[in-house]
Motif scaffolding. Structure first.
Motif, PDB file in Angstrom:
ATOM      1  N   PHE A  96      46.183  32.612  39.028  1.00 36.34           N
ATOM      2  CA  PHE A  96      45.099  33.573  38.819  1.00 36.34           C
ATOM      3  C   PHE A  96      45.649  34.981  38.589  1.00 36.34           C
ATOM      4  CE2 PHE A  96      42.192  30.312  40.266  1.00 36.34           C
ATOM      5  CZ  PHE A  96      41.007  30.635  39.619  1.00 36.34           C
ATOM      6  N   LEU A  97      46.771  35.292  39.220  1.00 34.92           N
ATOM      7  CA  LEU A  97      47.408  36.589  38.998  1.00 34.92           C
ATOM      8  C   LEU A  97      47.820  36.712  37.533  1.00 34.92           C
ATOM      9  CD1 LEU A  97      48.386  39.135  40.618  1.00 34.92           C
ATOM     10  CD2 LEU A  97      50.619  38.027  40.727  1.00 34.92           C
ATOM     11  N   GLY A  98      48.424  35.633  36.985  1.00 37.37           N
ATOM     12  CA  GLY A  98      48.823  35.644  35.582  1.00 37.37           C
ATOM     13  C   GLY A  98      47.632  35.712  34.643  1.00 37.37           C
ATOM     14  N   ILE A  99      46.600  34.908  34.910  1.00 35.19           N
ATOM     15  CA  ILE A  99      45.388  34.940  34.070  1.00 35.19           C
ATOM     16  C   ILE A  99      44.738  36.316  34.144  1.00 35.19           C
ATOM     17  CG2 ILE A  99      43.051  34.008  33.803  1.00 35.19           C
ATOM     18  CD1 ILE A  99      44.132  31.318  34.761  1.00 35.19           C
ATOM     19  N   LEU A 116      40.559  39.731  45.683  1.00 36.68           N
ATOM     20  CA  LEU A 116      39.676  40.477  44.787  1.00 36.68           C
ATOM     21  C   LEU A 116      39.919  40.065  43.344  1.00 36.68           C
ATOM     22  CD1 LEU A 116      37.702  42.798  44.111  1.00 36.68           C
ATOM     23  CD2 LEU A 116      39.668  44.361  44.162  1.00 36.68           C
ATOM     24  N   ASN A 117      41.190  39.889  42.981  1.00 38.20           N
ATOM     25  CA  ASN A 117      41.562  39.490  41.628  1.00 38.20           C
ATOM     26  C   ASN A 117      40.914  38.165  41.250  1.00 38.20           C
ATOM     27  OD1 ASN A 117      43.296  39.881  39.236  1.00 38.20           O
ATOM     28  ND2 ASN A 117      44.342  38.061  39.987  1.00 38.20           N
ATOM     29  N   MET A 118      40.924  37.185  42.153  1.00 38.11           N
ATOM     30  CA  MET A 118      40.377  35.864  41.867  1.00 38.11           C
ATOM     31  C   MET A 118      38.871  35.936  41.626  1.00 38.11           C
ATOM     32  SD  MET A 118      40.920  32.340  44.046  1.00 38.11           S
ATOM     33  CE  MET A 118      42.683  32.634  44.103  1.00 38.11           C
ATOM     34  N   ILE A 132      34.299  36.051  37.373  1.00 38.72           N
ATOM     35  CA  ILE A 132      33.228  36.801  36.689  1.00 38.72           C
ATOM     36  C   ILE A 132      33.569  36.969  35.212  1.00 38.72           C
ATOM     37  CG2 ILE A 132      32.044  39.028  36.538  1.00 38.72           C
ATOM     38  CD1 ILE A 132      32.462  39.304  39.569  1.00 38.72           C
ATOM     39  N   THR A 133      34.820  37.286  34.930  1.00 36.47           N
ATOM     40  CA  THR A 133      35.263  37.484  33.546  1.00 36.47           C
ATOM     41  C   THR A 133      35.144  36.202  32.732  1.00 36.47           C
ATOM     42  OG1 THR A 133      36.832  39.153  34.312  1.00 36.47           O
ATOM     43  CG2 THR A 133      37.175  38.264  32.113  1.00 36.47           C
ATOM     44  N   LEU A 134      35.563  35.087  33.310  1.00 34.77           N
ATOM     45  CA  LEU A 134      35.483  33.815  32.598  1.00 34.77           C
ATOM     46  C   LEU A 134      34.031  33.459  32.272  1.00 34.77           C
ATOM     47  CD1 LEU A 134      38.179  31.728  34.501  1.00 34.77           C
ATOM     48  CD2 LEU A 134      38.367  32.778  32.240  1.00 34.77           C
ATOM     49  N   CYS A 135      33.120  33.742  33.187  1.00 39.51           N
ATOM     50  CA  CYS A 135      31.690  33.521  32.921  1.00 39.51           C
ATOM     51  C   CYS A 135      31.222  34.374  31.746  1.00 39.51           C
ATOM     52  CB  CYS A 135      30.862  33.844  34.168  1.00 39.51           C
ATOM     53  SG  CYS A 135      31.054  32.650  35.512  1.00 39.51           S
ATOM     54  N   ALA A 136      31.705  35.624  31.682  1.00 42.81           N
ATOM     55  CA  ALA A 136      31.326  36.524  30.589  1.00 42.81           C
ATOM     56  C   ALA A 136      31.854  36.006  29.257  1.00 42.81           C
ATOM     57  CB  ALA A 136      31.848  37.926  30.856  1.00 42.81           C
ATOM     58  N   ILE A 137      33.070  35.484  29.245  1.00 36.66           N
ATOM     59  CA  ILE A 137      33.652  34.959  28.000  1.00 36.66           C
ATOM     60  C   ILE A 137      32.865  33.746  27.514  1.00 36.66           C
ATOM     61  CG2 ILE A 137      35.669  33.787  27.036  1.00 36.66           C
ATOM     62  CD1 ILE A 137      37.411  35.620  28.730  1.00 36.66           C
ATOM     63  N   GLY A 186      37.245  41.932  34.039  1.00 34.86           N
ATOM     64  CA  GLY A 186      38.506  41.476  33.478  1.00 34.86           C
ATOM     65  C   GLY A 186      39.513  42.593  33.335  1.00 34.86           C
ATOM     66  N   MET A 187      39.053  43.758  32.927  1.00 36.53           N
ATOM     67  CA  MET A 187      39.976  44.890  32.784  1.00 36.53           C
ATOM     68  C   MET A 187      40.470  45.383  34.136  1.00 36.53           C
ATOM     69  SD  MET A 187      38.319  47.009  29.658  1.00 36.53           S
ATOM     70  CE  MET A 187      38.291  46.292  28.022  1.00 36.53           C
ATOM     71  N   ILE A 188      39.596  45.306  35.132  1.00 37.00           N
ATOM     72  CA  ILE A 188      40.021  45.693  36.476  1.00 37.00           C
ATOM     73  C   ILE A 188      41.114  44.753  36.971  1.00 37.00           C
ATOM     74  CG2 ILE A 188      39.295  45.804  38.897  1.00 37.00           C
ATOM     75  CD1 ILE A 188      36.590  46.865  37.899  1.00 37.00           C
ATOM     76  N   THR A 189      40.942  43.436  36.718  1.00 41.17           N
ATOM     77  CA  THR A 189      41.983  42.494  37.152  1.00 41.17           C
ATOM     78  C   THR A 189      43.300  42.779  36.435  1.00 41.17           C
ATOM     79  OG1 THR A 189      41.474  40.799  35.477  1.00 41.17           O
ATOM     80  CG2 THR A 189      40.269  40.686  37.543  1.00 41.17           C
ATOM     81  N   THR A 190      43.222  43.110  35.151  1.00 40.71           N
ATOM     82  CA  THR A 190      44.442  43.411  34.398  1.00 40.71           C
ATOM     83  C   THR A 190      45.115  44.656  34.941  1.00 40.71           C
ATOM     84  OG1 THR A 190      43.468  42.415  32.425  1.00 40.71           O
ATOM     85  CG2 THR A 190      45.360  43.840  32.098  1.00 40.71           C
ATOM     86  N   LEU A 191      44.318  45.672  35.245  1.00 44.07           N
ATOM     87  CA  LEU A 191      44.887  46.882  35.832  1.00 44.07           C
ATOM     88  C   LEU A 191      45.530  46.597  37.189  1.00 44.07           C
ATOM     89  CD1 LEU A 191      42.327  49.728  35.018  1.00 44.07           C
ATOM     90  CD2 LEU A 191      44.764  49.716  34.504  1.00 44.07           C
ATOM     91  N   ILE A 192      44.860  45.771  37.985  1.00 44.24           N
ATOM     92  CA  ILE A 192      45.433  45.394  39.285  1.00 44.24           C
ATOM     93  C   ILE A 192      46.810  44.764  39.082  1.00 44.24           C
ATOM     94  CG2 ILE A 192      45.235  43.722  41.189  1.00 44.24           C
ATOM     95  CD1 ILE A 192      42.225  44.207  41.157  1.00 44.24           C
ATOM     96  N   VAL A 193      46.884  43.835  38.141  1.00 47.61           N
ATOM     97  CA  VAL A 193      48.129  43.107  37.907  1.00 47.61           C
ATOM     98  C   VAL A 193      49.223  44.029  37.382  1.00 47.61           C
ATOM     99  CG1 VAL A 193      49.191  41.316  36.483  1.00 47.61           C
ATOM    100  CG2 VAL A 193      47.001  40.888  37.584  1.00 47.61           C
ATOM    101  N   TYR A 194      48.897  44.935  36.468  1.00 49.93           N
ATOM    102  CA  TYR A 194      49.921  45.813  35.901  1.00 49.93           C
ATOM    103  C   TYR A 194      50.400  46.864  36.904  1.00 49.93           C
ATOM    104  CZ  TYR A 194      49.208  43.855  31.250  1.00 49.93           C
ATOM    105  OH  TYR A 194      49.145  43.012  30.173  1.00 49.93           O
ATOM    106  N   ILE A 195      49.479  47.413  37.672  1.00 56.22           N
ATOM    107  CA  ILE A 195      49.903  48.369  38.710  1.00 56.22           C
ATOM    108  C   ILE A 195      50.773  47.652  39.731  1.00 56.22           C
ATOM    109  CG2 ILE A 195      49.111  49.898  40.561  1.00 56.22           C
ATOM    110  CD1 ILE A 195      46.559  50.370  38.887  1.00 56.22           C
ATOM    111  N   PHE A 196      50.384  46.428  40.076  1.00 52.22           N
ATOM    112  CA  PHE A 196      51.160  45.583  40.984  1.00 52.22           C
ATOM    113  C   PHE A 196      52.560  45.344  40.413  1.00 52.22           C
ATOM    114  CE2 PHE A 196      52.730  41.424  42.221  1.00 52.22           C
ATOM    115  CZ  PHE A 196      52.453  41.322  43.572  1.00 52.22           C
TER     116      PHE A 196
END
Length: 460
Positions: A32-35, A179-181, A186-191, A309-319
């Motif tokens: 999920f971190l990678g996705i 939080l990321n998961m 939510i993002t997958l539902c939107a897609i 989805g963008m929040i998860t991406t930001l979380i991952v990149y800051i991480f």
């Protein structure tokens, strides 16, 4: 001579044992971190720009080409991660295969890539957030959503979301993963909602011409959207926070790339078949498409998923950038005060907060396209070095206890190297010259500071 001096597996094992990071991440967490790191970066921001300026409807093929290259890189990472379960990903792998100096430059490239890519995602978040607020009758002044070169003052939503997420990440890894998961679901539902609602409005005439910029537009588009897949690198940077890194890292890396490549291709096809590519040169193409076909309410719902989805991406990149900074700081190549681990949270909180501030400044003050291209150059360079390092390590130490082997190494790795070089070449001259200047500055810093403060050998 220290430029070529390599770390041994024993060096990495000792550092991992001494690390105060808390090991809480499972295989599911890593996947999920990678996705999360991949799914929000390009599908919502770059699909439109890539189609309008580089590949037309052929942007679908651009995403597939970029995804296949990342799959090759992911397989290389899988072998190296199973051998070297240490924070720093490509930086650590290069240290073991090519030596200290090349590792520093690879880490320098990764840091540029992470910080600049996170900034691009923050800008995309701002565009979608501003569009949603405007549709609800609460328009944010343009001066507070655009940079000075674009006629504004500062991109305030991008700055605020970055700093807020930096504070959350400094608080704890497991909490951030949880939080990321939730946000990814939510993002997958939107897609799924976007594809389902838009598919009946597909007009195949919009796909003609399919390659308006020629066959070369496919690779030009791939060069621009490539950073969309960078999030899988963060899976490798989290090695010291994994319960079973030797097993979990290869699975998390490969699975996250495969899932996201399929999702990217589906969204890109539906989007370019519904709206002519010439009308997609904007930072919020998915929401624009829904509003254009009369689904304003759904556009706002999907925008919530996109923002997630963008929040998860930001979380991952800051991480991820914090872990690369941490690894380099621990070795003495950056001030060691940066690698402090919080006694309660078990996170490298100092560099997490400093990195978040750097990302916020770039996102708030630099236009989107400049950010995207520079991010791609940094990441492609790091991946190129990983391929070279993998070949070098397989030749110099063929008997190491690998739990995963890169298939057809001497065929696929050279192909990966050549594709990385081509994609770097496909980017603008200004971007590559800027990156070259930054790399020269990195080399100067290495010779002036890093070689005098290096301390990793003390941990042998």
């Amino acid at each position: 001579m220290s430029f070529w001096k390599k770390k041994t597996l024993e060096d990495f094992s000792a550092q991992r044992e001494d690390s105060k990071m808390i090991r809480t991440l499972s295989t599911v967490d890593l996947t999920f971190l990678g996705i999360g790191g991949i799914i929000g970066a390009g599908v919502f921001v770059l699909t439109g720009i890539g189609a309008a300026r580089y590949a037309g409807p052929g942007i679908v093929l651009s995403f597939i080409a970029a995804g296949l290259l990342c799959m090759l890189v992911g397989l290389a990472y899988a072998e190296l991660a199973s051998l070297i379960p240490a924070a720093g990903s490509a930086y650590a792998y290069t240290f073991a295969s090519l030596g200290e100096g090349m590792a520093f430059l690879c880490g320098w490239s990764l840091i540029i890539g992470y910080i600049v890519t996170a900034s691009a995602v923050a800008v995309g978040f701002s565009a979608y957030f501003s569009g949603m607020m405007a549709s609800l009758g609460m328009e944010i002044p343009k001066a507070l959503t655009t940079t000075m070169p674009e006629g504004g003052i500062i991109n305030l939503p991008a700055v605020v979301i970055t700093l807020l997420l930096g504070l959350i990440l400094a608080h704890g890894t497991k909490e951030s993963a949880r939080l990321n998961m939730i946000l990814i679901l939510i993002t997958l539902c939107a897609i799924v909602a976007f594809v389902a609602v838009t598919s009946p409005h597909v007009n195949m005439a919009n796909l003609d011409p399919y390659l308006p910029f020629g066959a070369g537009g496919i690779m030009a588009g791939a060069a621009v959207v490539f950073f969309s897949f960078m999030g899988f690198d963060t899976v490798a940077t989290s090695a010291e926070e994994c319960k079973t890194p030797e097993k979990s890292l290869p699975i998390g890396i490969v699975l996250s790339i495969l899932v996201c490549m399929c999702l990217y291709a589906a969204v890109a096809f539906v989007l370019t078949a519904t709206v002519n590519y010439t009308d997609l040169d904007r930072a919020d193409p998915v929401a624009y498409c829904l509003r254009l076909i009369g689904f304003t309410g759904l556009a706002n719902f999907v925008t919530v998923g996109i923002l997630a989805g963008m929040i998860t991406t930001l979380i991952v990149y800051i991480f991820g950038q914090a872990r690369v900074f941490f690894a380099m700081s621990r070795d003495g190549f950056l001030p060691t005060s940066l690698c402090k681990i919080h006694t309660d949270y078990g996170t490298p909180y100092v560099i997490t907060l400093i990195g978040s501030l750097a990302i916020a400044l770039i996102a708030g003050c630099v236009p989107m396209l400049y950010i995207v291209e520079l991010a791609n150059t940094g990441v492609l360079t790091a991946f190129l070095v990983v391929f070279v390092g993998l070949i070098a390590l397989r030749r110099s130490q063929p008997d190491l206890p690998r739990t995963f082997h890169f298939p057809m190494l001497y065929v696929l790795a050279p192909i990966g190297i050549l594709v990385c070089i081509y994609l770097i070449y496909a980017l603008s001259i200004v971007t590559n010259v800027t990156f070259l200047v930054l790399m020269i500055l990195g080399l100067v810093f290495y010779n002036a500071y890093a070689t005098k403060h290096r301390c990793w050998e003390k941990k042998e």
